[in-house]
Design an enzyme around this catalytic site. Sequence first.
Site, PDB file in Angstrom:
ATOM      1  N   ASP A 162      -2.561 -22.533   7.827  1.00 54.80           N
ATOM      2  CA  ASP A 162      -3.618 -23.285   7.157  1.00 54.80           C
ATOM      3  C   ASP A 162      -4.484 -24.092   8.119  1.00 54.80           C
ATOM      4  OD1 ASP A 162      -1.791 -25.174   7.894  1.00 54.80           O
ATOM      5  OD2 ASP A 162      -1.341 -25.887   5.881  1.00 54.80           O
ATOM      6  N   THR A 218     -15.284  18.396 -10.974  1.00 55.01           N
ATOM      7  CA  THR A 218     -14.161  18.186 -11.891  1.00 55.01           C
ATOM      8  C   THR A 218     -12.949  17.549 -11.224  1.00 55.01           C
ATOM      9  OG1 THR A 218     -13.271  20.411 -11.523  1.00 55.01           O
ATOM     10  CG2 THR A 218     -14.913  20.161 -13.254  1.00 55.01           C
ATOM     11  N   ASP A 264      -3.334 -22.284  13.590  1.00 57.14           N
ATOM     12  CA  ASP A 264      -2.844 -20.990  13.109  1.00 57.14           C
ATOM     13  C   ASP A 264      -3.833 -19.851  13.316  1.00 57.14           C
ATOM     14  OD1 ASP A 264      -0.359 -21.975  11.951  1.00 57.14           O
ATOM     15  OD2 ASP A 264      -1.619 -22.953  10.460  1.00 57.14           O
ATOM     16  N   ILE A 321     -12.291  20.209   2.485  1.00 55.33           N
ATOM     17  CA  ILE A 321     -12.728  18.898   2.962  1.00 55.33           C
ATOM     18  C   ILE A 321     -12.546  17.891   1.822  1.00 55.33           C
ATOM     19  CG2 ILE A 321     -14.712  17.511   3.651  1.00 55.33           C
ATOM     20  CD1 ILE A 321     -15.774  19.879   5.175  1.00 55.33           C
ATOM     21  N   VAL A 328     -15.553  23.732   2.616  1.00 53.74           N
ATOM     22  CA  VAL A 328     -15.887  22.631   1.725  1.00 53.74           C
ATOM     23  C   VAL A 328     -14.762  22.385   0.720  1.00 53.74           C
ATOM     24  CG1 VAL A 328     -17.470  21.858  -0.084  1.00 53.74           C
ATOM     25  CG2 VAL A 328     -18.365  22.914   1.991  1.00 53.74           C
ATOM     26  N   ALA A 329     -14.127  23.471   0.285  1.00 54.70           N
ATOM     27  CA  ALA A 329     -13.038  23.334  -0.674  1.00 54.70           C
ATOM     28  C   ALA A 329     -11.896  22.494  -0.108  1.00 54.70           C
ATOM     29  CB  ALA A 329     -12.519  24.709  -1.080  1.00 54.70           C
ATOM     30  N   GLU A 382      -8.026  26.920  -5.810  1.00 53.21           N
ATOM     31  CA  GLU A 382      -9.330  27.365  -5.341  1.00 53.21           C
ATOM     32  C   GLU A 382      -9.212  28.483  -4.301  1.00 53.21           C
ATOM     33  OE1 GLU A 382     -11.620  24.009  -3.949  1.00 53.21           O
ATOM     34  OE2 GLU A 382     -10.707  22.719  -5.453  1.00 53.21           O
ATOM     35  N   ASP A 424       4.721 -20.301   7.596  1.00 55.70           N
ATOM     36  CA  ASP A 424       4.777 -21.743   7.741  1.00 55.70           C
ATOM     37  C   ASP A 424       5.806 -22.307   6.783  1.00 55.70           C
ATOM     38  OD1 ASP A 424       2.901 -21.942   9.668  1.00 55.70           O
ATOM     39  OD2 ASP A 424       1.320 -22.732   8.398  1.00 55.70           O
TER      40      ASP A 424
END
Length: 913
Positions: free
Chosen positions: A640, A739, A644, A288, A285-286, A709, A332
Amino acid sequence: MFKHKIDLKSASQDTINALIDDLNTTTRGISSAEAAARLEQTGPNEIQQAVGESQFKMLMKNFISLMAILLWVGGIIAILAGMTELGLAIWAVNIINGGFSFWQERSAQRATSALKKMLPTYVHVYRDDKLIKLEARDLVPGDVFNLQAGDSVSADARLITATSLEVDQSSLTGETVPEDKQVTFIPGEGKYSESNLIYAGTTVGAGTATAVAFRTGMQTEFGQIAELTENSKEEVTPLQQELDRLTKQLSMIAIAIGILFFILAVTIVHYPVAKSFIFALGMIVAFIPEGLLPTVTLSLAQGVQRMAKRHALVKNLNSVETLGETTVICSDKTGTLTQNQMTVTNIILPNREFEVTGRGYVNNGKVKFNGADVELTAQPQLDKLLQIAALDNDTRVQTDDKSVGKILGTPTEAALIVVAKKAGISADELSHQYRRLKEYTFDSSRKRMSTINQIDSKKEIFTKGGLDEVIGQCDFVLDGDTIRPIQDSDRVTAKDAEKKYAAQGLRSLAMAYREVTEDIDNLQMDQAEAKLIYVGQAVMMDPPRPEVFDAIKKCKTAQIRIIMVTGDSALTAKSIGQTIGIVGDGVRVITGDELDAMSNEELKVAVKQEVIFARVAPEHKFRIVSTLQTMGEVVASTGDGVNDAPALKKADIGVAMGVTGTDVAKDAADMILTDDNFVSIVSAIEEGRAVYSNIQKFLLYILTSNVGEAMPSVLFLLSRGLIPLPLTVMQILTIDIGTDMLPALGLGSEKPEPGIMNKAPRNPKDHLMSKNVLWRAFGWYGMIGAAVSIGGYFWINHLHGWPDVSLAAAGPVYAEATTMTLAAIIFSQIASVMNSRSQKASVFKLGVFSNHKINFGILVEILILLMLMYVAPLREVFGTTTLQWQAWLYLIVLPIPIVLIENLRKRIAYGKR
């Protein structure tokens, strides 16, 4: 029956009788019974929308991508680790992101629906030898229908009759100048230019006509564009590709570390299997990146907001970063690089030339000659030319309260109205003063238009048109205030002047007049337009946008190529391209016909050089974009019109015009310019580059925290359990979600770094998790953070007697030591997020407190830490406790040396910034 599939060549070049025979019809149409049979065979005359995948399948695929699966797994792991609320929060992020992606995909399907709306609802058709009003969807090949000014064309058709017919084909060609149409075949230049053919989806600007339909529905040119647009697959953006790659890398790292830690915990530390499993889950988990998707989304959303302020609306968040990858812009000309308004730039008289500059000199009766003001009263020739321009004119220009002009007519005639106004001549006032008595409308065979007006007590005919067609009718010339016989030298001088400006891509209209003494009721056109007095020419162009010059330079500095792809003539395209600095003298101009004859390999060679594409059709633009993409280019394409739409959808970034763009173009595009300005594209690219940079900053910050960690657990394993875990699994999860998240999200809102447009686009081979990022995260920031956090752990133990006593594995001392480790990592994060704000610039240069989102994130993570220390229920869950004042002093001072050391490194590596 009839031959349904009739190509343009046979339809235009065969005689009308041959086409009618092929269609098994007559000039008075077909019977209702025959029409019903043909409708059964051809189907309705409408744009068919391909059957797409089910809504449920569209929805579900957004929840099974690799990143989505990783987040589902992350939520499960969090729940297994005892943090149900955390797991549910991770899943909520997944649901929000998947729902957003689903909404984006549904909105993209509106392009073909918009095409259907552009076809008219009703058409006047001959059935059973009667003219009836019919739903356009019931029109079939062989039907003969009528048209008049303002009507939309319902099918591809061949003209049977035509009177002064002008057709606006901008929906197909992108060019606003109407095409003259007539019964006689003239090939013209480029696709859709055949004089005797009209196309579905275009509009009649002037005149009347009768035509026979030879293609309807999806068989029309309009329908083929719709099919090309529908069949264009959505391209996976570079950011999506990179995020998939990054997710695979991080997931492999997380799983590998989890497995390794599980094995080591069981074999070396002799942890129970269940306990080792929880320990390994914490490490997975740390690593991920739960905050990756929210941070990416926020970075993209911030980019969208900044782009909106710079006139660029982005429909798809992922497109923001793709803009930053752009290596080629297929642009264009009309309305994007130019102002999309014909403007008179020069006036040619037999004895002098005037330059029309600036916004004009309304109500002061002056124009510019060689930079100096010239009084109109001293220039009878000029006065007369402007009088002809204003009176021999069916167009009017209305202005609103903001002085924004609305053209009611053709752009060419509007330019004449405006130049007269610049000299203080109001076309409306002049028309009331000099009443129009008769008009000979413009037609494409004689290429002239004339009006007869009452001028005081006399009548005068005013004529304007092509130089050859007008001056050929002139026997006299106005020279100053004298009328004299025209000479061959006058014709040569006028022709030379026209050629000079034509070589620059400009067009001109000649003006002439004479007094009419005949009875105008019986006056034939040929008689009226004879023995005229030649006055001069008005030269006009669609001028470049003033700000586009700097934007072009900025693109070149950023090593972004610009390729002009236009429906206009080769001469005009080349002139504009050279004027604004896109290309130089050695540019190669390739027309649509030349492109058809080129192989793919020849096209690849051509686009590597300076090149302009002119007179292109929709499939040409689509092919150009596709070819560039096969060469590894990231392509932005502007447009436009309906023509296109295929290229806009095919391009990595489709950019539609918001002011002049059709609904089709806007729906097919990824971004819409609210000011139709090329400069806004360049600004958007700058923001796109900033987004990628910010995502990389987030990644650097997250990886740095992961080192802090992971290191306590590494010590635990290497010591075979002699060093108790300096950081518990629950505390790791606190860092990862509680955090880490908000300061990281703040990095997504960093503004573009100075000089970001002074380098080439990112190489596709460069990745988010680059060697530089890995070194800074693991070898520099991460190790510094890990050292100070582990140092805090041992320092607390030292205060309680270590090494004379063993390291505490439980109890108050252990709680205080692990809390110190947790707090030290959090305060290291404060320094890390400041250092991550810029790769090269000092945080003091950026302003320590200039990013309010980061400041808020830092405040929140400190509050979370305080809650973990001082709220009793949280202390029990996370195994934390309060700290002594000496520990707080350590923590408060901690970020300062980390920031100073990093700024010293940046200064040594990159110099003072």
